[in-house]
Design a protein around this motif. Sequence first.
Motif, PDB file in Angstrom:
ATOM      1  N   ALA A 183       0.845  -1.201   0.000  1.00 13.42           N
ATOM      2  CA  ALA A 183       0.000   0.000   0.000  1.00 13.42           C
ATOM      3  C   ALA A 183       0.876   1.245   0.000  1.00 13.42           C
ATOM      4  O   ALA A 183       0.585   2.225  -0.694  1.00 13.42           O
ATOM      5  CB  ALA A 183      -0.919  -0.011   1.215  1.00 13.42           C
ATOM      6  N   SER A 184       1.984   1.190   0.778  1.00 15.64           N
ATOM      7  CA  SER A 184       2.907   2.330   0.809  1.00 15.64           C
ATOM      8  C   SER A 184       3.493   2.608  -0.574  1.00 15.64           C
ATOM      9  O   SER A 184       3.655   3.767  -0.969  1.00 15.64           O
ATOM     10  CB  SER A 184       4.063   2.045   1.784  1.00 15.64           C
ATOM     11  OG  SER A 184       3.800   2.606   3.039  1.00 15.64           O
ATOM     12  N   SER A 185       3.814   1.533  -1.295  1.00 15.56           N
ATOM     13  CA  SER A 185       4.362   1.727  -2.640  1.00 15.56           C
ATOM     14  C   SER A 185       3.282   2.202  -3.591  1.00 15.56           C
ATOM     15  O   SER A 185       3.512   3.089  -4.418  1.00 15.56           O
ATOM     16  CB  SER A 185       4.942   0.413  -3.173  1.00 15.56           C
ATOM     17  OG  SER A 185       5.931  -0.043  -2.296  1.00 15.56           O
ATOM     18  N   ALA A 186       2.089   1.607  -3.454  1.00 14.04           N
ATOM     19  CA  ALA A 186       1.016   1.918  -4.410  1.00 14.04           C
ATOM     20  C   ALA A 186       0.638   3.391  -4.346  1.00 14.04           C
ATOM     21  O   ALA A 186       0.398   4.029  -5.375  1.00 14.04           O
ATOM     22  CB  ALA A 186      -0.198   1.036  -4.129  1.00 14.04           C
ATOM     23  N   ILE A 187       0.616   3.951  -3.109  1.00 16.37           N
ATOM     24  CA  ILE A 187       0.185   5.351  -3.014  1.00 16.37           C
ATOM     25  C   ILE A 187       1.198   6.253  -3.691  1.00 16.37           C
ATOM     26  O   ILE A 187       0.840   7.280  -4.278  1.00 16.37           O
ATOM     27  CB  ILE A 187      -0.039   5.777  -1.553  1.00 16.37           C
ATOM     28  CG1 ILE A 187      -0.758   7.125  -1.495  1.00 16.37           C
ATOM     29  CG2 ILE A 187       1.255   5.921  -0.777  1.00 16.37           C
ATOM     30  CD1 ILE A 187      -2.052   7.085  -0.814  1.00 16.37           C
ATOM     31  N   ARG A 188       2.485   5.847  -3.664  1.00 22.30           N
ATOM     32  CA  ARG A 188       3.505   6.663  -4.315  1.00 22.30           C
ATOM     33  C   ARG A 188       3.382   6.595  -5.833  1.00 22.30           C
ATOM     34  O   ARG A 188       3.817   7.500  -6.534  1.00 22.30           O
ATOM     35  CB  ARG A 188       4.889   6.214  -3.881  1.00 22.30           C
ATOM     36  CG  ARG A 188       5.219   6.706  -2.497  1.00 22.30           C
ATOM     37  CD  ARG A 188       6.580   6.269  -2.035  1.00 22.30           C
ATOM     38  NE  ARG A 188       6.971   6.979  -0.819  1.00 22.30           N
ATOM     39  CZ  ARG A 188       6.458   6.741   0.384  1.00 22.30           C
ATOM     40  NH1 ARG A 188       5.524   5.802   0.535  1.00 22.30           N
ATOM     41  NH2 ARG A 188       6.841   7.434   1.429  1.00 22.30           N
ATOM     42  N   MET A 189       2.814   5.496  -6.340  1.00 28.14           N
ATOM     43  CA  MET A 189       2.597   5.399  -7.797  1.00 28.14           C
ATOM     44  C   MET A 189       1.272   6.045  -8.174  1.00 28.14           C
ATOM     45  O   MET A 189       0.810   5.881  -9.301  1.00 28.14           O
ATOM     46  CB  MET A 189       2.589   3.931  -8.213  1.00 28.14           C
ATOM     47  CG  MET A 189       3.896   3.214  -7.977  1.00 28.14           C
ATOM     48  SD  MET A 189       3.645   1.480  -8.369  1.00 28.14           S
ATOM     49  CE  MET A 189       4.976   0.731  -7.482  1.00 28.14           C
ATOM     50  N   ARG A 190       0.651   6.730  -7.230  1.00 26.11           N
ATOM     51  CA  ARG A 190      -0.635   7.385  -7.448  1.00 26.11           C
ATOM     52  C   ARG A 190      -1.698   6.395  -7.910  1.00 26.11           C
ATOM     53  O   ARG A 190      -2.582   6.722  -8.698  1.00 26.11           O
ATOM     54  CB  ARG A 190      -0.505   8.528  -8.458  1.00 26.11           C
ATOM     55  CG  ARG A 190       0.483   9.569  -7.978  1.00 26.11           C
ATOM     56  CD  ARG A 190       0.511  10.793  -8.850  1.00 26.11           C
ATOM     57  NE  ARG A 190       1.511  11.733  -8.345  1.00 26.11           N
ATOM     58  CZ  ARG A 190       1.258  12.635  -7.407  1.00 26.11           C
ATOM     59  NH1 ARG A 190       0.048  12.738  -6.896  1.00 26.11           N
ATOM     60  NH2 ARG A 190       2.216  13.437  -6.981  1.00 26.11           N
ATOM     61  N   ASN A 191      -1.577   5.159  -7.452  1.00 31.62           N
ATOM     62  CA  ASN A 191      -2.560   4.140  -7.813  1.00 31.62           C
ATOM     63  C   ASN A 191      -3.531   3.979  -6.649  1.00 31.62           C
ATOM     64  O   ASN A 191      -3.343   3.166  -5.760  1.00 31.62           O
ATOM     65  CB  ASN A 191      -1.830   2.819  -8.111  1.00 31.62           C
ATOM     66  CG  ASN A 191      -2.763   1.794  -8.692  1.00 31.62           C
ATOM     67  OD1 ASN A 191      -3.982   1.904  -8.559  1.00 31.62           O
ATOM     68  ND2 ASN A 191      -2.204   0.792  -9.351  1.00 31.62           N
ATOM     69  N   LYS A 192      -4.585   4.793  -6.659  1.00 30.21           N
ATOM     70  CA  LYS A 192      -5.507   4.826  -5.523  1.00 30.21           C
ATOM     71  C   LYS A 192      -6.231   3.496  -5.356  1.00 30.21           C
ATOM     72  O   LYS A 192      -6.396   2.991  -4.242  1.00 30.21           O
ATOM     73  CB  LYS A 192      -6.510   5.966  -5.728  1.00 30.21           C
ATOM     74  CG  LYS A 192      -7.439   6.158  -4.543  1.00 30.21           C
ATOM     75  CD  LYS A 192      -8.380   7.322  -4.808  1.00 30.21           C
ATOM     76  CE  LYS A 192      -9.557   7.264  -3.838  1.00 30.21           C
ATOM     77  NZ  LYS A 192     -10.584   8.266  -4.159  1.00 30.21           N
ATOM     78  N   GLY A 193      -6.646   2.914  -6.503  1.00 29.93           N
ATOM     79  CA  GLY A 193      -7.387   1.655  -6.439  1.00 29.93           C
ATOM     80  C   GLY A 193      -6.566   0.575  -5.747  1.00 29.93           C
ATOM     81  O   GLY A 193      -7.041  -0.098  -4.829  1.00 29.93           O
ATOM     82  N   MET A 194      -5.299   0.452  -6.163  1.00 27.30           N
ATOM     83  CA  MET A 194      -4.437  -0.569  -5.596  1.00 27.30           C
ATOM     84  C   MET A 194      -4.183  -0.294  -4.109  1.00 27.30           C
ATOM     85  O   MET A 194      -4.189  -1.208  -3.289  1.00 27.30           O
ATOM     86  CB  MET A 194      -3.115  -0.604  -6.368  1.00 27.30           C
ATOM     87  CG  MET A 194      -2.149  -1.668  -5.891  1.00 27.30           C
ATOM     88  SD  MET A 194      -2.889  -3.324  -5.917  1.00 27.30           S
ATOM     89  CE  MET A 194      -2.307  -3.947  -7.485  1.00 27.30           C
ATOM     90  N   THR A 195      -3.978   0.978  -3.762  1.00 30.53           N
ATOM     91  CA  THR A 195      -3.767   1.327  -2.352  1.00 30.53           C
ATOM     92  C   THR A 195      -4.958   0.873  -1.511  1.00 30.53           C
ATOM     93  O   THR A 195      -4.797   0.224  -0.467  1.00 30.53           O
ATOM     94  CB  THR A 195      -3.594   2.855  -2.202  1.00 30.53           C
ATOM     95  OG1 THR A 195      -2.682   3.306  -3.172  1.00 30.53           O
ATOM     96  CG2 THR A 195      -3.089   3.198  -0.817  1.00 30.53           C
ATOM     97  N   MET A 196      -6.152   1.220  -1.987  1.00 29.34           N
ATOM     98  CA  MET A 196      -7.354   0.847  -1.238  1.00 29.34           C
ATOM     99  C   MET A 196      -7.472  -0.670  -1.110  1.00 29.34           C
ATOM    100  O   MET A 196      -7.818  -1.191  -0.051  1.00 29.34           O
ATOM    101  CB  MET A 196      -8.612   1.419  -1.910  1.00 29.34           C
ATOM    102  CG  MET A 196      -8.767   2.911  -1.771  1.00 29.34           C
ATOM    103  SD  MET A 196      -8.779   3.452  -0.040  1.00 29.34           S
ATOM    104  CE  MET A 196     -10.389   2.888   0.480  1.00 29.34           C
ATOM    105  N   LEU A 197      -7.161  -1.358  -2.205  1.00 33.40           N
ATOM    106  CA  LEU A 197      -7.262  -2.823  -2.189  1.00 33.40           C
ATOM    107  C   LEU A 197      -6.312  -3.407  -1.146  1.00 33.40           C
ATOM    108  O   LEU A 197      -6.682  -4.271  -0.352  1.00 33.40           O
ATOM    109  CB  LEU A 197      -6.935  -3.373  -3.582  1.00 33.40           C
ATOM    110  CG  LEU A 197      -6.981  -4.912  -3.698  1.00 33.40           C
ATOM    111  CD1 LEU A 197      -8.415  -5.412  -3.546  1.00 33.40           C
ATOM    112  CD2 LEU A 197      -6.379  -5.385  -5.010  1.00 33.40           C
TER     113      LEU A 197
END
Lengths: 206, 537
Positions: A80-94
Motif C-alpha cells: 500500500a505504501s508503494s502503491a500510493i507513491r505510484m498514485r494508484n488509488k485503487g491498488m492502495t485501497m485494495l
Amino acid sequence: MSQTIALSHDIHRDDEGSKIGMWLFIFTELLLFAGLFIVYGVYRYLNPVAFHLAAEELSVTVGTVNTIILLGSSACMAMASSAIRMRNKGMTMLMLATTLFIAFMFLVNKYFEWEGKFHHGLFPGSEDLLKLGQGDTLFYGLYFFMTGLHALHIIVGFILITIVSVRVNNNTLTADNPVLLDNAGLYWHLVDLIWIFLFPLFYLIA
Amino acid sequence: MSNHISETTTHVSFREEKGRYKGIFAWIFSTDHKRIGLLYLYAIVTFFLVGVSLGAAMKLELIAPGKTIMNPEAYNAIFTLHGVIMIFLVVVPGLPAVFGNFFLPIMIGAKDVAFPKLNLLSWWVYMVGAVIALSALFMGGGPPDTGWTFYAPYSFKTNTNMLPAVIGAFVLGFSSILTGINFIVTIHRLRAPGMTWFRLPLFPWTLYGTAWIQILATPIVGITLLMIVGERLFHIGFFDPALGGDPILYQHLFWIYSHPAVYIMILPAMGAISEIIPTFANKSIFGYKAIVISTLAIAFVGYFVWGHHMFTSGMSGTALYTFSFLTFLVAIPSAIKVFNWVGTLHKASIQLEPPFFWAASFLFVFMIGGLSGLALGALATNVHLHDTAFVVAHFHFIVFGGVGFAFMGAIHYWFPKIWGRMYNTKVATRGWIMFFIGFTTLYLPMFFLGIDGMPRRYYDYVDRFHGPNIISTIGSWVMIAGLIIILVNLIRGAKKGPKATKNPWGGKTLEWEVDSPPTLENFEEIPVIKRSPYDYR
C-alpha cells in the motif's frame, strides 16, 4: 541538512521528523513488551518442566497459520505504501482493505483459540488451572496477558488503518503526503514483529 | 540590570493572540507550546499545593507521639497520596512540561515543538491520568494505602481503591512518553540554522537527556502497573507467591523505571540551574562540554543503579556489590556539575537577585541530598538506614530541595519573560529566606531521627524521638509561610507588576532576544546562530 530544517520551519511540515517520532514510539512499544519478556524469562527459568508441558497444549498449527497471515498483512501494508507513491488509488485501497481483512481473520482465530482454552478451564483464576500447579498458572497467565496485549495492539492498528483508508478514499492522503500511511504501516509491522517473538515463546519452545 | 529598554511595538503577545476559540477554550485547545506550558504550570501548582497540604498534615500528626490528629489508616492513605501526587503529578512532569514546553522551542530558535497537536494531547492525557488517579479518593473502599511504590503483594491484597491510582499512574506515563518523543524530535529537527549540538544551551541539553530516559524507562513501569491491574482483576499470579509469582520481581521492574525517574526529575533542574548561574554571574559557564557530557552520563548510568532501592530485599552478593559500585559511579557526573557551577561563580561579578538565591541554595541542599545518598548507597550503612526517616530526609533534600528549588529559581528567572511583568524582588527574597530556613528546619532533623532508628511511614514513635519531631513540624509551618509569601508575590506580580523589559537579567540565550511575553510565533525570522549560548566574557 540546515536547508531542510529551514524549509520545515516555513511549511510547518516535516516528514522526516514524523518518521523519527514514530520510530521512537515504536521503540517504547517494544520496551513495553520487553518487561513481559523479562517476566517470561524469569518464570521459564524457574519452572522449566511446567512451561514445557504447558506449551505443548497450544496448537502449533493455529499459531503458524496466524503467523503466516500476519506476515501476509504486513506485506500488503508495505505494498500500500508503494502503491500510493505510484498514485494508484485503487491498488492502495485494495491493499489496505486486504490488510484489514487479514487483521480481522487473526482476531477470529485468536478468539477460537482463547475460547478453547477457556473451555478447558485454562484461564487465570480458574480452579482447574490452580490444580495443575504454579508453573502452569504462570504460563497461562503470561499467555493470556501477552497475547491479550498483542490483540489490543491489533485492534489499535485496525482503527489506525481504517482512518488511513478513509483519508485515502476522500483524497486527503495522496502521494504528496503519504507519511501517515507510512507511519500506520510502521505501527503495523511493529505489531507483526511482536507476534514474531510471541509465536516461538509460546508455541515453538516446547 | 541590562540596558535593554522595552520596545513599544505592535506585536501581539501569545497571551492576547486571538485564535479559533474563546475564553478558556482558547487555552485548553491551544497548540501553542507557551500556552500548553502554562496549562501544565497551573495544573502542577494546584496539585503541588494539595501535596503540600497532605505533607503538612503528616507533620502535624508527628508533632507528638501517639494519635494526634488522625488514625493509622488515615496516615497510610495520606503518605500514599502525598507520594503519588508529588511524584507522578508534580515532579516527573515538573520542569520539562512547564519550562521545557515554554522555553525549549524559543531557546533553540524554533516557532513551536515538532508536534504541536501531540503536545496538546500530552496535556490532555496528563489531566485524564490525574483525574483517574485522584478519583481513588472519592470511591468506596477508601484511598490507596500502599505507599506510592505500589509494592506487591500488598497492592493487590489491600481492599482500598488501588485500581484508579495504578491506572492513573499508567496513563500519566503515556503523557510523559509523548512529551519525551516530542522534545527529542524537536531538538533533532528544529534547531535554528547554525545551532550545532555544542551551541545548544544547557537547559535544552538536559531536556534531551531527560526525554531519552522518559522514552526508555517509562514503558517498563507502564507494563509493570498493567501487571498489577491484571493481578487485581484476573489473579494472574505474576507477583503472588501463592500462585508461584515473585514479589521481588515486582520491585526490580518498578525500580528499573523509578530510579531513572529520579533523573527525569533532577536533570532538567540541573539544566535550569545551569542557565541561571551564568546569567547572574555575568560569566560564561565553566566547562560547558563537561556539563553536557555529565548530563548524558547521568542519563546512561542512571539506568543501572535501581538495585540500590532493594539492598535489604534479598539479592545475591554480586548484585549488591555491583549496584553499590554503580551508585557511587553515578555520583561523579553530578559532582562534576556542582564543580562547574561553583567554578562559574569563581571571580564572577554576581547580581544578587531572587533567581540567584534559589540557585545558590540549590547547590547547598543538593550537596546535602547527594552526599547523604552516598551514605545510603554504601551497603553497610544502608542496612542500618533502610526505611528510616534518613531516607525520607535524603530524597526530600534531592527531590524537593533539588527539583523544588530549581523550579522556584526557574519561575523567578523566567517570570518576566512569561508574564511580561516583574514581581517585587524584595518580597521574593524574603519569601526565599523563610522558605529556605523552614525547609532545612523541616528536613535536617529527620537525618538524625533516621540514624537514631525512627522508621518512615509510621504515624507513631517512641518518646525519645519527640524533640526533633517538634522542630521538624515547626519547620514545616515556617516553610509554608514562606511558600505563601512567594505565591502571593508572584500572583501579584503577574497581575499588577511593572512591565518587564526584553532582557531584565542580561541573559544571553535566545529567549532573552524575543518579546516579553513572546509573540505567538516567537520569532519574526528564524535567527541564525553564530556564537555559543554563554559568551559573556
